[in-house]
Design a protein around this motif. Structure first.
Motif, mmCIF file in Angstrom:
data_model
loop_
_atom_site.group_PDB
_atom_site.id
_atom_site.type_symbol
_atom_site.label_atom_id
_atom_site.label_comp_id
_atom_site.label_asym_id
_atom_site.label_seq_id
_atom_site.Cartn_x
_atom_site.Cartn_y
_atom_site.Cartn_z
ATOM 1 N N MET A 150 0.978 -1.351 -0.045
ATOM 2 C CA MET A 150 0.033 0.249 1.017
ATOM 3 C C MET A 150 0.989 1.514 -0.066
ATOM 4 S SD MET A 150 -1.382 -0.196 4.177
ATOM 5 C CE MET A 150 0.003 1.000 5.651
ATOM 6 N N LYS A 151 0.724 2.193 -0.575
ATOM 7 C CA LYS A 151 0.680 3.414 -0.115
ATOM 8 C C LYS A 151 0.689 4.224 0.965
ATOM 9 C CE LYS A 151 2.808 3.987 -4.511
ATOM 10 N NZ LYS A 151 4.081 4.551 -4.487
ATOM 11 N N ALA A 152 1.683 5.042 1.574
ATOM 12 C CA ALA A 152 1.792 5.259 3.049
ATOM 13 C C ALA A 152 2.676 7.140 2.716
ATOM 14 C CB ALA A 152 1.794 4.361 3.787
ATOM 15 N N ALA A 153 1.421 7.614 3.987
ATOM 16 C CA ALA A 153 2.792 9.339 3.904
ATOM 17 C C ALA A 153 3.384 8.628 4.997
ATOM 18 C CB ALA A 153 2.340 10.236 4.141
ATOM 19 N N ILE A 154 4.771 8.607 5.425
ATOM 20 C CA ILE A 154 5.637 8.472 6.168
ATOM 21 C C ILE A 154 7.041 9.390 6.672
ATOM 22 C CG2 ILE A 154 5.223 5.505 5.664
ATOM 23 C CD1 ILE A 154 8.200 5.665 4.895
ATOM 24 N N ILE A 155 7.691 9.402 7.667
ATOM 25 C CA ILE A 155 8.680 9.690 8.072
ATOM 26 C C ILE A 155 9.834 8.748 8.946
ATOM 27 C CG2 ILE A 155 7.532 12.105 8.424
ATOM 28 C CD1 ILE A 155 7.802 11.873 11.493
ATOM 29 N N ARG A 156 10.872 9.226 8.873
ATOM 30 C CA ARG A 156 11.883 8.239 9.135
ATOM 31 C C ARG A 156 12.418 9.334 10.669
ATOM 32 N NH1 ARG A 156 11.695 3.986 5.514
ATOM 33 N NH2 ARG A 156 11.262 4.130 3.730
ATOM 34 N N GLN A 157 12.973 10.073 10.059
ATOM 35 C CA GLN A 157 13.004 11.527 11.516
ATOM 36 C C GLN A 157 12.171 12.308 11.302
ATOM 37 O OE1 GLN A 157 16.450 12.114 9.448
ATOM 38 N NE2 GLN A 157 15.299 13.550 8.275
ATOM 39 N N THR A 158 12.098 12.866 13.306
ATOM 40 C CA THR A 158 11.317 14.192 13.140
ATOM 41 C C THR A 158 12.186 15.415 12.506
ATOM 42 O OG1 THR A 158 12.730 15.014 15.044
ATOM 43 C CG2 THR A 158 10.655 13.382 14.677
ATOM 44 N N GLY A 159 10.952 16.361 12.098
ATOM 45 C CA GLY A 159 11.785 17.754 11.513
ATOM 46 C C GLY A 159 10.393 18.440 10.710
ATOM 47 N N ALA A 160 10.800 19.063 9.600
ATOM 48 C CA ALA A 160 10.123 19.774 8.695
ATOM 49 C C ALA A 160 9.698 19.016 7.947
ATOM 50 C CB ALA A 160 11.351 20.826 7.926
ATOM 51 N N PRO A 161 8.281 19.830 7.093
ATOM 52 C CA PRO A 161 7.331 19.093 6.145
ATOM 53 C C PRO A 161 7.870 17.901 4.971
ATOM 54 C CG PRO A 161 6.369 21.181 6.431
ATOM 55 C CD PRO A 161 7.696 21.077 7.127
ATOM 56 N N ASP A 162 9.672 18.498 4.702
ATOM 57 C CA ASP A 162 10.208 17.658 3.668
ATOM 58 C C ASP A 162 10.651 16.668 4.271
ATOM 59 O OD1 ASP A 162 12.658 18.931 4.792
ATOM 60 O OD2 ASP A 162 13.043 20.104 3.623
#
Length: 332
Positions: A1-13
């Protein structure tokens, strides 16, 4: 499935849009084919690392969702495949986030979607609707005929407070920063809509509220509360709801506060128990069916635009740009 993820905290990018395995529901969980999600300030605080809620990376962002049940775990009793549902509280306290094509959610945090309500509307009203309802009724114990003040009546929480307070028979005062936002507040049913840039704003608030004894419920949505001003406008035994401003350290008028028998209530919706939140959700569903509650959608984007959505949310929450009236909704 497609998902919006982060691998670290930070800015929106730091948000990535990519592939993850579709989750398998645990015994008490429901696998939801997501139809829509919504962005909240708390989502941006978690992504930025301001609020510590992430148990592991990669982390799927997002609290709110609405969609259709794909399958259920072996112990699920309230839902079956094909049911339409909505919910909030995902991505918190170790729960998986909602910004994905599929989300596996414990049935305690899901509610039936009204037949005529779209997934976009249901997602848009999830966190803000629960926040407004629990703040007004569980915590402030709002009664018909009382006066409610809420800043920013065209925003997500503000527009919800206006509608739910009016549905309960209260008089509602709210503010807007532009003619467009003020017009939205009037259409939502607010009794008095004021320009928050006005030099005599407090005088206008008092002129309306004093014949009713003052303000009975002050629902504070601003990140920098001005408690001297608030307390001076309150009716005896009034209630002040604080649900924003984590870093705020305002001066506090102790004397004027206690001689009025006032109450101040700190309130974060995600601390509510599953039973408290379900009770509020059931009321919201009923109000929607009777056309007394309609979540406001400010912008609809594809889920792949999650970084842009977070930037827009921050621009309006932190920078007060006022470019979005209602919720930012994304669809897979």
């Amino acid at each position: 499935m497609k998902a919006a993820i982060i691998r670290q905290t930070g800015a929106p990018d730091v948000i990535e849009y990519g592939d993850l395995p579709t989750p398998e529901p645990r015994p008490t969980e429901v696998l939801v084919k997501v139809g829509a999600v919504a962005v909240n300030p708390i989502d941006t605080y978690i992504r930025a690392g301001v609020v510590s809620m992430i148990s592991h990376f990669p982390y799927i962002i997002g609290c709110d969702l609405a969609g259709t049940v794909e399958k259920v775990g072996s112990e699920v009793k309230r839902f079956k495949a094909g049911d339409r549902v909505w919910g909030s509280n995902q991505g918190l306290f170790g729960r998986r986030g909602s910004f994905a094509e599929y989300a596996s959610v414990d049935e305690r945090w899901l509610y039936a979607t009204p037949a005529k309500q779209s997934d976009e509307e249901a997602a848009a009203g999830a966190l803000v609707g629960l926040t407004a309802h629990m703040g007004l009724f569980l915590h402030a114990e709002l009664s018909p005929g009382e006066v409610v003040f809420v800043n920013g009546g065209s925003g997500g929480v503000g527009s919800s407070v206006v509608q739910l307070a009016k549905a309960a028979g209260a008089f509602v005062i709210t503010t807007g920063g532009s003619e467009q936002s003020m017009d939205i507040c009037r259409k939502l049913g607010a009794d008095l809509v004021l320009d928050y840039n006005s030099h005599n704003l407090d005088d206008q608030i008092r002129a309306f509220s004093l014949p009713h004894g003052g303000i009975h419920v002050w629902f504070e949505t601003q990140r920098e509360p001005t408690l001297d001003r608030t307390v001076s406008s309150m009716a005896p035994r009034g209630r002040i709801i604080l649900m924003a401003g984590r870093a705020a350290r305002p001066e506090f008028p102790v004397g004027p506060f206690y001689v009025k028998d006032l109450r101040m209530i700190g309130f974060a919706m995600f601390n509510g128990s599953p039973e408290e939140q379900r009770a509020a959700a059931d009321k919201l569903n009923t109000l929607y069916e009777f056309k007394r509650w309609k979540p406001m959608i400010g912008k609809v984007l594809p889920l792949s635009d999650a970084p842009l959505a977070h930037q827009m949310q921050e621009d309006n929450t932190l920078q007060k740009q006022g470019t979005i009236h209602g919720k930012i909704v994304l669809t897979p």
